[in-house]
Enzyme design. Structure first.
Site, PDB file in Angstrom:
ATOM      1  N   ASN A   7     -46.431-133.811  35.399  1.00  0.00           N
ATOM      2  CA  ASN A   7     -45.231-134.175  36.171  1.00  0.00           C
ATOM      3  C   ASN A   7     -44.908-133.180  37.271  1.00  0.00           C
ATOM      4  O   ASN A   7     -44.043-133.426  38.085  1.00  0.00           O
ATOM      5  CB  ASN A   7     -44.024-134.319  35.239  1.00  0.00           C
ATOM      6  CG  ASN A   7     -43.732-133.040  34.479  1.00  0.00           C
ATOM      7  OD1 ASN A   7     -44.647-132.268  34.166  1.00  0.00           O
ATOM      8  ND2 ASN A   7     -42.480-132.796  34.183  1.00  0.00           N
TER       9      ASN A   7
ATOM     10  N   ARG B 120     -14.612-101.590  21.266  1.00  0.00           N
ATOM     11  CA  ARG B 120     -15.376-101.380  20.024  1.00  0.00           C
ATOM     12  C   ARG B 120     -16.503-102.395  19.836  1.00  0.00           C
ATOM     13  O   ARG B 120     -17.357-102.229  18.977  1.00  0.00           O
ATOM     14  CB  ARG B 120     -14.414-101.400  18.817  1.00  0.00           C
ATOM     15  CG  ARG B 120     -13.496-100.200  18.775  1.00  0.00           C
ATOM     16  CD  ARG B 120     -12.299-100.412  17.847  1.00  0.00           C
ATOM     17  NE  ARG B 120     -11.227-101.207  18.479  1.00  0.00           N
ATOM     18  CZ  ARG B 120     -10.059-101.497  17.902  1.00  0.00           C
ATOM     19  NH1 ARG B 120      -9.812-101.079  16.677  1.00  0.00           N
ATOM     20  NH2 ARG B 120      -9.153-102.215  18.546  1.00  0.00           N
TER      21      ARG B 120
ATOM     22  N   LYS C 282     -39.482-133.973  27.352  1.00  0.00           N
ATOM     23  CA  LYS C 282     -38.452-133.407  28.226  1.00  0.00           C
ATOM     24  C   LYS C 282     -37.988-134.465  29.219  1.00  0.00           C
ATOM     25  O   LYS C 282     -38.819-135.148  29.822  1.00  0.00           O
ATOM     26  CB  LYS C 282     -39.009-132.208  28.978  1.00  0.00           C
ATOM     27  CG  LYS C 282     -37.962-131.469  29.776  1.00  0.00           C
ATOM     28  CD  LYS C 282     -38.412-131.088  31.177  1.00  0.00           C
ATOM     29  CE  LYS C 282     -38.460-132.260  32.112  1.00  0.00           C
ATOM     30  NZ  LYS C 282     -38.638-131.902  33.529  1.00  0.00           N
TER      31      LYS C 282
ATOM     32  N   LEU D  23      -2.985-113.242  24.031  1.00  0.00           N
ATOM     33  CA  LEU D  23      -3.340-111.979  24.687  1.00  0.00           C
ATOM     34  C   LEU D  23      -4.860-111.855  24.754  1.00  0.00           C
ATOM     35  O   LEU D  23      -5.534-111.724  23.734  1.00  0.00           O
ATOM     36  CB  LEU D  23      -2.752-110.793  23.913  1.00  0.00           C
ATOM     37  CG  LEU D  23      -1.243-110.875  23.643  1.00  0.00           C
ATOM     38  CD1 LEU D  23      -0.759-109.590  22.976  1.00  0.00           C
ATOM     39  CD2 LEU D  23      -0.467-111.143  24.929  1.00  0.00           C
TER      40      LEU D  23
ATOM     41  N   ASN E  62      -0.296-106.055   9.792  1.00  0.00           N
ATOM     42  CA  ASN E  62       0.185-106.957  10.844  1.00  0.00           C
ATOM     43  C   ASN E  62      -0.996-107.750  11.385  1.00  0.00           C
ATOM     44  O   ASN E  62      -1.989-107.181  11.815  1.00  0.00           O
ATOM     45  CB  ASN E  62       0.817-106.088  11.950  1.00  0.00           C
ATOM     46  CG  ASN E  62       1.065-106.865  13.235  1.00  0.00           C
ATOM     47  OD1 ASN E  62       1.344-108.068  13.192  1.00  0.00           O
ATOM     48  ND2 ASN E  62       0.975-106.174  14.362  1.00  0.00           N
TER      49      ASN E  62
ATOM     50  N   ASP F  14      -7.973-112.240  19.425  1.00  0.00           N
ATOM     51  CA  ASP F  14      -9.121-111.886  18.574  1.00  0.00           C
ATOM     52  C   ASP F  14      -8.876-112.221  17.107  1.00  0.00           C
ATOM     53  O   ASP F  14      -9.399-111.569  16.215  1.00  0.00           O
ATOM     54  CB  ASP F  14      -9.469-110.397  18.738  1.00  0.00           C
ATOM     55  CG  ASP F  14      -8.354-109.467  18.283  1.00  0.00           C
ATOM     56  OD1 ASP F  14      -7.242-109.951  17.997  1.00  0.00           O
ATOM     57  OD2 ASP F  14      -8.597-108.248  18.199  1.00  0.00           O
TER      58      ASP F  14
HETATM   59  C1  UD1 Z   1      -3.153-105.042  17.200  1.00  0.00           C
HETATM   60  C2  UD1 Z   1      -1.772-104.622  16.652  1.00  0.00           C
HETATM   61  C3  UD1 Z   1      -1.915-104.221  15.181  1.00  0.00           C
HETATM   62  C4  UD1 Z   1      -2.490-105.387  14.399  1.00  0.00           C
HETATM   63  C5  UD1 Z   1      -3.803-105.866  15.011  1.00  0.00           C
HETATM   64  C6  UD1 Z   1      -4.211-107.153  14.327  1.00  0.00           C
HETATM   65  C7  UD1 Z   1      -0.561-103.646  18.524  1.00  0.00           C
HETATM   66  C8  UD1 Z   1      -0.067-102.406  19.141  1.00  0.00           C
HETATM   67  N1  UD1 Z   1      -1.266-103.520  17.417  1.00  0.00           N
HETATM   68  O1  UD1 Z   1      -3.985-103.886  17.161  1.00  0.00           O
HETATM   69  O2  UD1 Z   1      -0.641-103.869  14.661  1.00  0.00           O
HETATM   70  O3  UD1 Z   1      -2.694-104.987  13.041  1.00  0.00           O
HETATM   71  O4  UD1 Z   1      -3.657-106.131  16.419  1.00  0.00           O
HETATM   72  O5  UD1 Z   1      -5.479-107.599  14.723  1.00  0.00           O
HETATM   73  O6  UD1 Z   1      -0.299-104.708  19.040  1.00  0.00           O
HETATM   74  N2  UD1 Z   1      -4.691-106.988  24.796  1.00  0.00           N
HETATM   75  C9  UD1 Z   1      -4.252-107.334  26.057  1.00  0.00           C
HETATM   76  N3  UD1 Z   1      -3.817-106.343  26.892  1.00  0.00           N
HETATM   77  C10 UD1 Z   1      -3.797-105.047  26.515  1.00  0.00           C
HETATM   78  C11 UD1 Z   1      -4.229-104.706  25.212  1.00  0.00           C
HETATM   79  C12 UD1 Z   1      -4.658-105.699  24.370  1.00  0.00           C
HETATM   80  O7  UD1 Z   1      -4.269-108.497  26.448  1.00  0.00           O
HETATM   81  O8  UD1 Z   1      -3.373-104.205  27.339  1.00  0.00           O
HETATM   82  C13 UD1 Z   1      -5.172-108.066  23.901  1.00  0.00           C
HETATM   83  C14 UD1 Z   1      -6.616-107.915  23.496  1.00  0.00           C
HETATM   84  O9  UD1 Z   1      -7.487-108.630  24.361  1.00  0.00           O
HETATM   85  C15 UD1 Z   1      -6.624-108.503  22.092  1.00  0.00           C
HETATM   86  C16 UD1 Z   1      -5.218-108.312  21.589  1.00  0.00           C
HETATM   87  O10 UD1 Z   1      -4.420-108.012  22.711  1.00  0.00           O
HETATM   88  O11 UD1 Z   1      -6.915-109.876  22.092  1.00  0.00           O
HETATM   89  C17 UD1 Z   1      -5.127-107.200  20.561  1.00  0.00           C
HETATM   90  O12 UD1 Z   1      -5.590-105.997  21.118  1.00  0.00           O
HETATM   91  P1  UD1 Z   1      -6.392-104.937  20.249  1.00  0.00           P
HETATM   92  O13 UD1 Z   1      -6.720-103.791  21.115  1.00  0.00           O
HETATM   93  O14 UD1 Z   1      -7.479-105.603  19.531  1.00  0.00           O
HETATM   94  O15 UD1 Z   1      -5.246-104.494  19.226  1.00  0.00           O
HETATM   95  P2  UD1 Z   1      -5.459-103.796  17.813  1.00  0.00           P
HETATM   96  O16 UD1 Z   1      -5.735-102.363  18.038  1.00  0.00           O
HETATM   97  O17 UD1 Z   1      -6.409-104.569  17.010  1.00  0.00           O
HETATM   98 CA    CA Z   2      -7.612-106.363  17.289  1.00  0.00          CA
END
Ligand code: UD1
Ligand code: CA
Length: 462
Positions: A385, A17, A350, A10, A173, A106
């Site tokens: 050069n 943030r 270089k 994802l 999680n 992430d």
């Molecule tokens: C999410 C989890 C949380 C977990 C945490 C761990 C959910 C609802 N929550 O929260 O339980 O503890 O990760 O790090 O899943 N992304 C998309 N599309 C979207 C939203 C997000 O691709 O519409 C991707 C983001 O780019 C990211 C990842 O999903 O890589 C997680 O999204 P983020 O907003 O960081 O979730 P958290 O609030 O950290």
């Molecule tokens: Ca996250």
């Protein structure tokens, strides 16, 4: 036979943030972007499909991953949550029968062995879903995982949706899940967005799957997510410790590891000594017996064996064996230095190629130049050069010696065994075995001062 595996990463979120115009998953960590780190952690699970969900700045994310083969990019045009992101892959996995590993983009510190272990647990226990968890001292911001006995998960509740009592649960999680696709595919379309953020949460599916089991990671650092720059810096420092520990185990000495940084992409042979304040970046390779530092920045550069580099900056370059570089040298833009050379103080090189046993010991600039073997470049030698519009080449043959402060106005070719007088400005080609002197002849006026002032009271001051 092991069942088939698809992976979904994802990477569509903005990462609000981070307060950045760069999508969060493209922030660099030790030489690779966060999402590349995640893709790298898949090394031990050999999936048949690798899907990356992209949305915010999708083109940038795709371009940054274009060097990785066999990725399928799945667009999520509106970012309505992690559940919504996984919904986008449904058409791509219509005929798929197997397990799906879903990872947040992430979570860059996952070890390949951890994913392998999780997948093994998932398959041997025949779970409908398996997720990585850990107990965090400070679980703020993470979803909390609620289990009954035997690690069977009943619910995941996001931090912001938890009651104060639920927040006391420190089991978090990680955002790394395995699903039986046949089970997940059925319930995914029915997610609701009844939560504080009004998003479709992937975590809500666990209520409708059975059994769902949590696998605690041994090393909680592995599943640290990156949401802001503080967590990015923490992850960097964890990664640095790991990288340097690995190289020390493999026979590399770090005099002061804490003041040294090494990208994931660097390779170091045994019996290399890395002195303090040294930074090795990108596709850098250091050959055995070399001593790098103190005070060096080496990027995308291959260094041979038994080389010393002191207080110098080297990028996109190549250095042979048994070469001394520095202090205060700068090699950049495809500088290629042969074996047994000496590149000394305040020398910049270089896009130039130097043969073997070449000395450029003091105060020189070589740009777009080709030097043969055993050339001695006198102090202050410069290749001019650039004519203001174009760069031009300088060629200097084997065993030629350039005098101090000589200038080569390119394009110019100087043969082998040439001696160039100090202070020469060489504008024309020079044949082999010549002496060239290209400067104003010295004129001396004996007794000049006493004659000049003998007829006047106007004496020079002392
Ligand atoms: C999410 C989890 C949380 C977990 C945490 C761990 C959910 C609802 N929550 O929260 O339980 O503890 O990760 O790090 O899943 N992304 C998309 N599309 C979207 C939203 C997000 O691709 O519409 C991707 C983001 O780019 C990211 C990842 O999903 O890589 C997680 O999204 P983020 O907003 O960081 O979730 P958290 O609030 O950290
Ligand atoms: Ca996250």
């Amino acid at each position: 036979m092991a069942s088939k595996l698809a992976v979904v990463v994802l990477a569509a979120g903005k990462g609000t943030r981070m307060k950045s115009s760069l999508p969060k998953v493209l922030h660099p960590l030790g030489g690779r972007s966060l999402v590349e780190c995640v893709l790298d952690s898949l090394r031990d699970v050999s999936p048949t499909h690798r899907l990356v969900v992209v949305g915010y700045e999708a083109e940038k994310v795709k371009a940054a991953l274009s060097h990785i083969p066999d990725l399928t990019f799945v667009p999520q045009t509106e970012q309505l949550g992690t559940g919504h992101a996984v919904q986008q892959v449904i058409p791509h996995l219509a005929d798929f029968d197997g397990d799906v590993l879903v990872l947040n983009g992430d979570v860059p510190l996952l070890r390949p062995s951890t994913l392998r272990h999780m997948l093994d647990m998932h398959q041997t226990k025949q779970n409908e879903a398996t997720l990585l968890t850990a107990q965090f001292m400070d679980p703020t911001g993470y979803g909390r995982v609620f289990c009954n006995d035997d690690n069977v998960v009943t619910e995941i509740i996001e931090h912001r949706d938890c009651t104060e009592a639920q927040r006391q649960n420190r089991r978090i999680n990680a955002g790394v899940y395995c699903f039986q696709w046949s089970a997940l595919g059925k319930i995914l379309p029915h997610l609701k967005s009844e939560n504080d953020q009004q998003e479709y949460y992937l975590t809500d599916v666990v209520k409708d799957l059975s059994p769902v089991r949590a696998v605690d990671v041994d090393d909680a650092q592995e599943i640290q997510g990156i949401n802001n720059r503080i967590q990015l810096a923490e992850a960097y420092s964890i990664l640095q410790d790991r990288i340097k520990d690995e190289w020390m185990t493999a026979g590399v000495t770090f005099i002061e590891p804490d003041s040294t940084t090494v990208d994931t992409t660097v390779r170091i042979e045994p019996d290399v000594i890395i002195e303090p304040q040294t930074h090795l970046r990108g596709a850098t390779v250091i050959g055995s017996g070399s001593r790098i530092g103190p005070g060096c920045l080496i990027e995308n550069t291959t260094i041979g064996r038994d080389v010393t580099v002191l207080y110098s900056t080297l990028s996109d370059s190549q250095v042979g064996d048994n070469v001394r570089v520095g202090p205060y040298a700068h090699l950049r833009g495809q500088a290629v230095v042969g074996d047994n050379c000496r590149i000394g103080n305040f020398v910049e090189i270089k896009k130039s190629t130097l043969g073997n046993q070449v000395n450029v010991a003091h105060l020189s600039y070589l740009g777009d130049a080709t030097l043969g073997n055993q050339v001695n470049v006198g102090a202050g030698t410069i290749t001019a050069n650039y004519d203001g519009v174009k760069k031009h080449p300088t060629v200097i043959g084997d065993r030629t010696k350039t005098g101090s402060n000589s200038v080569f106005v390119a394009p110019v070719t100087v043969g082998e065994d040439v001696t160039v007088g100090a202070g020469s400005v060489v504008t024309k080609d020079v044949d082999d075995d010549s002496l060239v002197v290209a400067r104003a002849k010295q004129t001396t006026f004996p007794g000049w001062r006493s004659k000049r002032y003998s007829t006047t009271d106007d004496k020079p001051s002392q």
